[in-house]
Design an enzyme around this catalytic site. Structure first.
Site, mmCIF file in Angstrom:
data_model
loop_
_atom_site.group_PDB
_atom_site.id
_atom_site.type_symbol
_atom_site.label_atom_id
_atom_site.label_comp_id
_atom_site.label_asym_id
_atom_site.label_seq_id
_atom_site.Cartn_x
_atom_site.Cartn_y
_atom_site.Cartn_z
ATOM 1 N N SER A 195 0.799 -1.229 0.000
ATOM 2 C CA SER A 195 0.000 0.000 0.000
ATOM 3 C C SER A 195 0.827 1.273 0.000
ATOM 4 C CB SER A 195 -0.949 0.007 1.192
ATOM 5 O OG SER A 195 -0.230 -0.162 2.392
ATOM 6 N N HIS A 255 -5.469 -3.328 -2.887
ATOM 7 C CA HIS A 255 -5.171 -2.319 -3.910
ATOM 8 C C HIS A 255 -5.139 -2.878 -5.329
ATOM 9 C CE1 HIS A 255 -4.338 0.731 -0.870
ATOM 10 N NE2 HIS A 255 -3.851 -0.265 -0.170
ATOM 11 N N LYS A 293 -11.836 0.944 -2.000
ATOM 12 C CA LYS A 293 -10.795 1.596 -2.795
ATOM 13 C C LYS A 293 -11.283 1.669 -4.248
ATOM 14 C CE LYS A 293 -7.404 0.348 0.697
ATOM 15 N NZ LYS A 293 -8.275 0.701 1.749
HETATM 16 C C1 LIG Z 1 -3.304 -3.383 2.127
HETATM 17 C C2 LIG Z 1 -4.506 -2.919 2.884
HETATM 18 N N1 LIG Z 1 -5.279 -3.822 3.499
HETATM 19 C C3 LIG Z 1 -6.367 -3.454 4.198
HETATM 20 C C4 LIG Z 1 -6.735 -2.141 4.298
HETATM 21 C C5 LIG Z 1 -7.941 -1.784 5.115
HETATM 22 O O1 LIG Z 1 -9.051 -1.658 4.317
HETATM 23 P P1 LIG Z 1 -10.279 -0.740 4.784
HETATM 24 O O2 LIG Z 1 -9.887 0.657 4.454
HETATM 25 O O3 LIG Z 1 -11.439 -1.253 4.025
HETATM 26 O O4 LIG Z 1 -10.409 -0.929 6.257
HETATM 27 C C6 LIG Z 1 -5.962 -1.165 3.645
HETATM 28 C C7 LIG Z 1 -6.266 0.281 3.670
HETATM 29 O O5 LIG Z 1 -6.985 0.892 4.235
HETATM 30 C C8 LIG Z 1 -4.824 -1.563 2.935
HETATM 31 O O6 LIG Z 1 -4.039 -0.657 2.345
#
Ligand SMILES: Cc1ncc(COP(=O)(O)O)c(C=O)c1O
Length: 389
Positions: A179, A207, A238
Site C-alpha cells: 500500500s 489495492h 478503494k
Molecule cells: C493493504 C490494505 N489492506 C487493508 C486495508 C484496510 O481496508 P479498509 O480501508 O477497508 O479498512 C488497507 C487500507 O486501508 C490496505 O491498504
C-alpha cells in the site's frame, strides 16, 4: 508528572519529530478536484483508483438501497442483520474472483484483523512480509501464533523460515500490492512455497481488486492462481468506491471464517444499502467502461513514471496507481508536500510509523478520474521544486 501531563508531552514529541498528523475537511465529494476552505486543489491522495467514489450511479444505487432496505442492519449478521442483497453481493464477488464462496465484511481492517486469529492460533506459525498492512500485523498479533516476519519480498528468507518451522499449521500472509510502495508480491512463487511447505496463503489484494487482472478481477486473477490453499481479501472501499471488504476462498474456509471471526460475529451488520451500491459498482468494474477506466489509469501511470524519473527524490518502481516518491527525511517530505499544496496540488507526505524510518515519502496515488493535464502539472511542479527546495 500526571498521566495527562505525560500525554501532553507525548503529543509535543510528535510535533518535534514532524509526526503529528492533521485532517483536512473536504467540502466536496471524493474526486481529484476538491475544495478545502474555499480553495480548489487537485488531489493525488485517495485510493479511489477508478474514480467511482463520487460516481452518481453509485450514489443513486445507494439512495435506492436505503429506500428499499432502510438505514441500518439492526443486528449482527449471524443474529438477524443479514439481507438478501448482501447474499447476492457475496455470490457475485465469489464468482468474479473465481472462488467458491465469499464473506462480506464492514471494512478491510476488520476482515484482516479478525480473520488471521480465526485461521491461526497458539502453536501455529504465521510468515509475513515486513511491509504488510497494519491490519494484517494486528491480526497476526491477535492470533498469538509464532510470527516470522521476512524482509520485504525476500523469498529466500521466507523459505528458510518455512523450512525451519515444525508448526502443524502454517500461514503465509502478504499484501498483493503493497500500500505504501505500490509494488506487487511474487504471487506465483508464494503459492509454490505454500504448496511445498503445506501452508495456507492469505493474500490481501486491497489495492489490486478492481484495478489489475482481466476485468479488474485482481492481482491473483492476473497471476492466474487458484487453489484451496488461497484465501484472498479484496477491499470494496478503494477501486470499488464504496466501503467494506470481502474474503474469498474455498467454501469450507469461508464457512470457518463465518463461524470464528470475532470482527464478523460481534459487530452490527453493515447497512444493506451499501451492498446495493456495491452491486452497481461491480457492474461498472466488470464492463467495457471499467476496461476504459483501467486503460486510462495505465496511461497516467506510464506518464508519471517516465516524467519523474530524473528527480533527485527516488520514485519507486511501480506499475500500479500507487507511486511512491521517496524523500527520506520527515521534515523534507512535509516541506515538499507543503510546497505542492501552495500550488494547489495535494499529495500526502507519509511518515513513520506508516513507513520505515528514513523513508518518508510522497504517496502519489492516481485515479482514472485524473486528466492528463493534472498529471502533467504534478510532474512539472515536482521537477521544478527539485531545484528550488
Ligand atoms: C493493504 C490494505 N489492506 C487493508 C486495508 C484496510 O481496508 P479498509 O480501508 O477497508 O479498512 C488497507 C487500507 O486501508 C490496505 O491498504
Amino acid at each position: 508528572m500526571t498521566q495527562l501531563e505525560q500525554l501532553h508531552a507525548d503529543l509535543a514529541a510528535l510535533d518535534s519529530q514532524h509526526l503529528r498528523r492533521i485532517r483536512r475537511d473536504n467540502t466536496t465529494p471524493c474526486s481529484p478536484h476538491v475544495v478545502i476552505d474555499g480553495e480548489p486543489y487537485t488531489a493525488f491522495c485517495s485510493n479511489d483508483y477508478l474514480g467511482l467514489a463520487g460516481e452518481p450511479r453509485l450514489a443513486a444505487a445507494l439512495a435506492a438501497g436505503a429506500l428499499q432496505w432502510g438505514a441500518g442492519a439492526g443486528a449482527s449478521h449471524l443474529v438477524s442483520g443479514h439481507y438478501t442483497v448482501q447474499h447476492a453481493l457475496e455470490q457475485r464477488l465469489a464468482a468474479f474472483v473465481g472462488c467458491e464462496r465469499a464473506l462480506y465484511f464492514a471494512t478491510g481492517f476488520m476482515a484482516n484483523s479478525g480473520a488471521l486469529p480465526a485461521l491461526a492460533g497458539r502453536g501455529d506459525a504465521i510468515f509475513a512480509d515486513k511491509l504488510n498492512h497494519a491490519s494484517l500485523i494486528d491480526g497476526m498479533l491477535l492470533a498469538r501464533a509464532d510470527v516470522h516476519r521476512y524482509p520485504h519480498l525476500d523469498l529466500a528468507a521466507l523459505e528458510r523460515q518455512l523450512a525451519r518451522s515444525n508448526a502443524a499449521r502454517k500461514l503465509i500472509v502478504s499484501d498483493a500490492v503493497f500500500s505504501m510502495d505500490g509494488d506487487v508480491a511474487p504471487l506465483v512463487e508464494l503459492m509454490r512455497l505454500a504448496e511445498q511447505y503445506d501452508a495456507w496463503l492469505y493474500i490481501d489484494d486491497a489495492h489490486g481488486f478492481g484495478v489489475l487482472g482481466p476485468q479488474g478481477r485482481g492481482t491473483l486473477a492476473e497471476a492466474g492462481i487458484s487453489s484451496w490453499r488461497l484465501i484472498q481479501l479484496g477491499t470494496l472501499s478503494k477501486a470499488a468506491g464504496v466501503s467494506g471488504a470481502f474474503i474469498a476462498g474455498h467454501a469450507d474456509v469461508i464457512e470457518w471464517l463465518m463461524q470464528k471471526t470475532r470482527s464478523y460475529i460481534f459487530t452490527t451488520g453493515t447497512p444493506p444499502a451499501l451492498a446495493q451500491a456495491l452491486l452497481a459498482s461491480l457492474d461498472i468494474i466488470d464492463s467495457d467502461e471499467g476496461n476504459a477506466r483501467r486503460a486510462h489509469i495505465a496511461a497516467l501511470i506510464e506518464r508519471l513514471s517516465t516524467g519523474l524519473r530524473q528527480t533527485r527524490w527516488r520514485l519507486l518502481p511501480s506499475r500500479t496507481p500507487i507511486q511512491a516518491l521517496i524523500v527520506g527525511d520527515n521534515a523534507a517530505a512535509l516541506k515538499l508536500a507543503a510546497a505542492l499544496l501552495e500550488e494547489g496540488l495535494w499529495v500526502p507526505a507519509i511518515r513513520p510509523p506508516t513507513v520505515p524510518a528514513g523513508s518518508a515519502r510522497l504517496r502519489i496515488s492516481l485515479s482514472a478520474a485524473h486528466g492528463e493535464g493534472d498529471v502533467e502539472r504534478l510532474i512539472e511542479a515536482i521537477n521544478r521544486l527539485e531545484h528550488s527546495l
